[in-house]
Enzyme design. Structure first.
Site, PDB file in Angstrom:
ATOM      1  CE  LYS A   4       3.579   0.221   4.761  1.00 53.01           C
ATOM      2  NZ  LYS A   4       2.526   0.269   3.727  1.00 53.01           N
TER       3      LYS A   4
ATOM      4  NE  ARG B  50       4.926  -7.558  10.157  1.00 51.25           N
ATOM      5  CZ  ARG B  50       3.773  -7.132  10.030  1.00 51.25           C
ATOM      6  NH1 ARG B  50       2.882  -7.418  10.690  1.00 51.25           N
ATOM      7  NH2 ARG B  50       3.447  -6.004   8.976  1.00 51.25           N
TER       8      ARG B  50
ATOM      9  CD  GLU C  57      -2.670   1.350   2.410  1.00 53.93           C
ATOM     10  OE1 GLU C  57      -2.304   0.730   3.453  1.00 53.93           O
ATOM     11  OE2 GLU C  57      -3.492   2.323   2.524  1.00 53.93           O
TER      12      GLU C  57
END
Length: 572
Positions: free
Chosen positions: A277, A267, A42
């Site tokens: 983020k 992850r 994104e």
RNA sequence: UGUCCUGUGGUGUAAUUGGCAACACGUCUGACUCUGGAUCAGAAGUCUCCAGGUUCGAGUCCUGGCAGGACAACCA
């Protein structure tokens, strides 16, 4: 083709559960032995080392199975997304060494098709317009441990739903007035199946479609469709989407579309690092760091500016492996990858970070010699260079001790050391500033026959130190970077108030001016990487360097056995 | 009192699908060295979360526990 060779190559490939799944698919013929992956960021932030793992995984898998990988921007929320991020993501993926050729896609490219399919969903009675408020919807959804209840708007007619949906599209309503929901099961034990949102009204301009749309699809709807449209075979994502897979499958099944396989993996987490983020954005916004590409950031752009190479990051990604359990990788693994790469490829120079004057009292005042130095002992093809030598030198302040600790192999009164590529010297004295107590200058004598390569050069001394000729030295700024956090798990005591900030390492950046370097280093171009012998790997900063005035970032120190010994004895 | 997922040296990841638990990073020795780097040689460290069961044989299969994680945005 020789089968044995194939088998052999196969053996050398890393083994992991995703490859097992692909092998099964290839055996069963589910995707016609095809592998087509995608990397779907994104564009609402910069890529970090965790994304690098995903990028390497997706592109690596495709490469090994003779497939292809798409770069797809998952741009379904115009509020947080921006072209700045699109550009940085493109640059970072390319820099890492991967090529998506002409397959650069955007979820927003599919908005028309997605809309049409949403109408089909409505026509099939599988979606409805809900007019509850967001708070009400949350309330109706229930809890993970208790079922939700159905919205009073759940059984509107197809006609009414269609009418409302079309009017949502034309901008007749305000944000939050209505929402398109999939009609699934409000009592599902999986929260994602409790009539999830499909389309919501957002009256903001999109970085690509501008003002064409005021309704935007949600992730779960947009992602599976995008994968399907692009003919993705294996849709690889992180573990938090595991509970979304039933929904991924539901949309595709109900719409009777081509159906990729979603596969989740754990992850990457790194010790002494934060990776979210949101937190990275916070560090940038609140100026704890210099920007997304601050060399202390775990972003790709930060690592690049720090001096990391693409191949070191790819190597790292391979070393950490892929699995489904939560993990924390020791940041030492990353550091090992870059040291390993730079050791083989970085040319060596002498640079004195914290200089002190050293005078060789028996060396003629005006003599200058140009001594031969090896550029890289790991690679003779990198050749030799000449280094100027004279009576007045700078050496590392820390390489001299008035009162040396045990096992100190460097300079102290009466000790002998080798000056790298030059002579063996003996320390005959030093000058101390009476007021500050600081040592101002060190005096030595040299043994003329011990010159590198010379007759007496084979004599062994305990230590070798680096140096720079005072009158030839370049003056530069060095930036000594260290880990941003001084706690292995910065999030340990995290809370909404930003508790992780207490673990910020106050010494994560030391700016040192007046470092003395070999004159050649003044010509370093932004991005050039070097090993400063006995100190560490450095690169010329791409933002702060000017012509003839490089600023050197410390990428990583050399392994320092002596520091370890000294710390241990200090702690005893 | 839900659903899903995961438990293998300090940290990661493997184990030819039921056959002597291996590799990497880290740690510790030693050798070598004109980088206390690199390299080389070696060592320590896992009763595979626990308890049962099947089997000649279980990290792997079965049953029951325990622990950890994910899920309650009109974010992705």
């Amino acid at each position: 083709m020789n089968e044995n060779i194939d088998a052999q190559e196969k053996k050398d490939l890393p083994s992991n559960f995703i490859r097992d799944i692909i092998d099964e698919h290839n055996l069963s013929g589910r995707f016609g032995a095809k592998v087509h992956t995608r990397f779907p960021p994104e564009p609402n932030g910069y890529l970090h080392i965790g994304h690098a793992k995903s990028i390497c995984l997706n592109f690596g898998l495709a490469k090994d199975y003779n497939g292809a990988t798409n770069l797809r921007f998952d741009d379904t929320n115009p509020v947080t997304e921006d072209v700045e991020y699109v550009d940085s993501i493109r640059e970072d993926v390319k820099w890492l060494g991967f090529d998506w050729e002409d397959r650069e896609f955007y979820a927003s490219d599919y908005f028309d098709r997605m809309y049409e399919l949403a109408e089909i969903l409505i026509e099939k009675g599988l979606a409805y317009i809900d007019s509850l408020t967001p708070e009400e919807i949350r309330h109706y959804r229930g809890w993970p441990t208790s079922p939700g209840k159905e919205s009073p708007y759940r059984n509107r007619s197809v006609e009414e739903n269609l009418d409302l949906f079309r009017r949502m599209k034309t901008g007749e309503f305000n944000e939050g007035d209505h929402i398109l929901r999939a009609k699934i099961d409000m009592s599902s034990p999986n929260m994602n199946m409790r009539d999830p949102a499909v389309y919501r009204i957002k009256k903001s301009s999109h970085h690509r479609t501008k003002d064409k749309w005021c309704i935007y699809p949600m992730y779960d709807y947009a992602h599976c469709l995008s994968d399907s449209f692009e003919g993705i075979t294996h849709s690889i994502c992180t573990l938090e989407f595991e509970n979304h897979r039933p929904l991924y499958d539901w949309f595709l099944d109900k719409l009777e579309l081509y159906h990729p396989q979603q596969i989740e993996f754990a992850r990457l987490n790194l010790s002494y690092t934060v990776m979210s983020k949101r937190k990275l954005l916070f560090l940038v916004k609140e100026k704890y760091v210099d920007g997304w590409d601050d060399p202390r950031m775990p972003t790709i752009s930060g690592l690049r500016r720090r001096g990391y190479t693409p191949s070191s990051i790819r190597d790292f990604a391979e070393k950490v492996g892929v699995a489904r359990r939560d993990n924390v990788i020791d940041v030492a693994v990353l550091e090992h990858s870059i040291r390993n790469d730079l050791n083989k490829h970085a040319s060596r120079y002498m640079a004195v970070i914290n200089p002190i004057k050293l005078t060789i009292i028996n060396y003629p005042e005006n003599d200058i010699e140009y001594l031969e130095a090896v550029n890289n002992p790991e690679d003779s093809a990198m050749g030799m260079r000449k280094v100027p030598f004279s009576r007045h030198l700078f050496i590392e302040r820390d390489d001299f001790r008035e009162d040396p600790p045990k096992k100190f192999h460097r300079l102290f009164p009466g000790s002998e050391v080798r000056l790298r590529y030059a002579y063996i010297i003996i320390c005959t004295g030093f000058k101390k500033n009476d007021i500050s107590g600081e040592i101002d200058e060190i005096y030595c004598e040299y043994y003329p026959d011990t010159k590198s390569g010379g007759l007496g050069a084979s004599r062994k001394v305990k230590g070798t130190i680096h140096w720079v000729s005072a009158s030839h030295a370049g003056n530069v700024e060095a930036r000594l970077y260290d880990r941003l956090f001084n706690h292995p798990d910065p999030l340990e005591s995290d809370d909404d108030a930003g508790g992780f900030l207490q673990h910020i390492n106050p010494d994560s950046l030391k700016i040192v001016s007046n470092c003395k370097v070999e004159p050649e280093l003044l010509n370093a171009k932004p991005g050039d990487r070097f090993q400063f012998e006995r100190v560490g790997y450095f690169c010329a900063d791409t933002k702060l360097s000017t012509s003839g005035n490089p600023v050197f970032n410390r990428t990583v120190t050399l392994k320092d056995t002596w520091a370890k010994i000294e710390n241990q004895t200090n702690n005893q």
